[in-house]
Design an enzyme around this catalytic site. Structure first.
Site, PDB file in Angstrom:
ATOM      1  N   GLY A  45      45.504  21.007 -23.730  1.00  0.00           N
ATOM      2  CA  GLY A  45      46.081  21.732 -24.852  1.00  0.00           C
ATOM      3  C   GLY A  45      45.008  22.045 -25.872  1.00  0.00           C
ATOM      4  O   GLY A  45      44.011  21.334 -25.979  1.00  0.00           O
ATOM      5  N   GLN A  50      41.373  24.209 -33.922  1.00  0.00           N
ATOM      6  CA  GLN A  50      40.255  23.582 -33.205  1.00  0.00           C
ATOM      7  C   GLN A  50      39.150  24.570 -32.860  1.00  0.00           C
ATOM      8  O   GLN A  50      38.048  24.169 -32.501  1.00  0.00           O
ATOM      9  CB  GLN A  50      40.744  22.925 -31.910  1.00  0.00           C
ATOM     10  CG  GLN A  50      41.605  21.695 -32.143  1.00  0.00           C
ATOM     11  CD  GLN A  50      42.042  21.088 -30.828  1.00  0.00           C
ATOM     12  OE1 GLN A  50      42.974  21.563 -30.200  1.00  0.00           O
ATOM     13  NE2 GLN A  50      41.354  20.039 -30.394  1.00  0.00           N
ATOM     14  N   CYS A  88      41.593  14.165 -27.120  1.00  0.00           N
ATOM     15  CA  CYS A  88      41.578  15.373 -27.941  1.00  0.00           C
ATOM     16  C   CYS A  88      40.210  16.023 -27.799  1.00  0.00           C
ATOM     17  O   CYS A  88      39.186  15.337 -27.865  1.00  0.00           O
ATOM     18  CB  CYS A  88      41.836  15.011 -29.401  1.00  0.00           C
ATOM     19  SG  CYS A  88      41.814  16.435 -30.505  1.00  0.00           S
ATOM     20  N   LEU A  89      40.198  17.339 -27.602  1.00  0.00           N
ATOM     21  CA  LEU A  89      38.925  18.048 -27.422  1.00  0.00           C
ATOM     22  C   LEU A  89      38.036  17.953 -28.662  1.00  0.00           C
ATOM     23  O   LEU A  89      36.830  18.139 -28.578  1.00  0.00           O
ATOM     24  CB  LEU A  89      39.189  19.516 -27.070  1.00  0.00           C
ATOM     25  CG  LEU A  89      39.793  19.755 -25.676  1.00  0.00           C
ATOM     26  CD1 LEU A  89      40.263  21.195 -25.540  1.00  0.00           C
ATOM     27  CD2 LEU A  89      38.799  19.413 -24.578  1.00  0.00           C
ATOM     28  N   HIS A 130      51.225  16.807 -30.009  1.00  0.00           N
ATOM     29  CA  HIS A 130      49.819  16.679 -30.419  1.00  0.00           C
ATOM     30  C   HIS A 130      49.285  18.031 -30.932  1.00  0.00           C
ATOM     31  O   HIS A 130      48.662  18.113 -31.989  1.00  0.00           O
ATOM     32  CB  HIS A 130      49.006  16.186 -29.212  1.00  0.00           C
ATOM     33  CG  HIS A 130      47.528  16.043 -29.446  1.00  0.00           C
ATOM     34  ND1 HIS A 130      46.859  14.855 -29.306  1.00  0.00           N
ATOM     35  CD2 HIS A 130      46.579  16.962 -29.795  1.00  0.00           C
ATOM     36  CE1 HIS A 130      45.571  15.042 -29.571  1.00  0.00           C
ATOM     37  NE2 HIS A 130      45.369  16.313 -29.864  1.00  0.00           N
ATOM     38  N   GLU A 131      49.584  19.104 -30.185  1.00  0.00           N
ATOM     39  CA  GLU A 131      49.049  20.426 -30.561  1.00  0.00           C
ATOM     40  C   GLU A 131      49.728  20.980 -31.813  1.00  0.00           C
ATOM     41  O   GLU A 131      49.063  21.573 -32.668  1.00  0.00           O
ATOM     42  CB  GLU A 131      49.191  21.413 -29.394  1.00  0.00           C
ATOM     43  CG  GLU A 131      48.436  21.024 -28.118  1.00  0.00           C
ATOM     44  CD  GLU A 131      46.995  20.621 -28.337  1.00  0.00           C
ATOM     45  OE1 GLU A 131      46.336  21.138 -29.252  1.00  0.00           O
ATOM     46  OE2 GLU A 131      46.510  19.757 -27.583  1.00  0.00           O
ATOM     47  N   HIS A 134      48.282  19.550 -34.826  1.00  0.00           N
ATOM     48  CA  HIS A 134      47.017  20.193 -35.197  1.00  0.00           C
ATOM     49  C   HIS A 134      47.263  21.344 -36.174  1.00  0.00           C
ATOM     50  O   HIS A 134      46.500  21.551 -37.117  1.00  0.00           O
ATOM     51  CB  HIS A 134      46.312  20.776 -33.963  1.00  0.00           C
ATOM     52  CG  HIS A 134      45.348  19.832 -33.305  1.00  0.00           C
ATOM     53  ND1 HIS A 134      44.262  19.297 -33.955  1.00  0.00           N
ATOM     54  CD2 HIS A 134      45.292  19.342 -32.043  1.00  0.00           C
ATOM     55  CE1 HIS A 134      43.584  18.516 -33.113  1.00  0.00           C
ATOM     56  NE2 HIS A 134      44.192  18.526 -31.948  1.00  0.00           N
TER      57      HIS A 134
HETATM   58 ZN    ZN Z   1      43.733  17.506 -30.240  1.00  0.00          ZN
END
Ligand code: ZN
Length: 159
Positions: A45, A50, A88-89, A130-131, A134
């Site tokens: 995701g 991000q 998480c990226l 989670h997304e 963000h």
């Molecule tokens: Zn993340």
């Protein structure tokens, strides 16, 4: 085009994103780039903040392929919670056990501007939560109990 993924503690990650008013060619291009970036990486995701954008857009990899969600909202969540490991990226190499509602129903617009709903449980439900977090500037470390968050933040500073 692959986009650069911002890493913690970049302040942009803490910003709240704003609703997409109109799905312009520019928005479609951002979505395309976000999907390409997601496919080229290790995540499942990715949220617009991000990659340094301020629109409420997330892309997720589903069993049927990549999917974009514009202005996504959680419209229902289960009382029952679960604890799953998340990555998480924006935090490469960090995996944390996070407690969240076990299932959610999400409403969003697709790239054509049509409303759709998805009901999910377990891993995909956690990915959506989670997304969407963000987009509100909430990171997965913010979902930890206070003492644990304190320890992790201290550790991250020493990276
Ligand atoms: Zn993340």
């Amino acid at each position: 085009m692959t986009l650069k993924i911002l890493k913690y503690p970049d302040p942009i990650l803490k910003k709240k994103c704003t609703e997409v008013k109109e799905i312009t060619p520019e928005i479609k291009k951002i979505i395309q780039d976000m999907i390409e970036t997601l496919k080229g990486g290790e995540g499942i995701g990715l949220a617009a903040s991000q990659v340094g954008r301020s629109e409420r857009i997330v892309v997720v990899l589903t069993s049927t392929g990549p999917k974009a969600l514009i202005n996504p909202k959680i419209i229902k969540k289960t009382k029952e919670t679960d604890v799953l490991e998340e990555g998480c990226l924006s935090f490469p190499g960090l995996f944390l056990k996070i407690k969240r509602p076990k299932g959610v129903e999400v409403e969003a617009l697709d790239e054509e501007g049509k409303i759709f709903k998805i009901k999910t449980e377990e891993i995909p439900a956690f990915v959506f939560q989670h997304e969407i977090d963000h987009l509100d500037g909430i990171l997965f470390i913010d979902r930890l109990p206070f003492w644990q968050r304190f320890k992790i933040k201290k550790k991250l500073k020493n990276f």
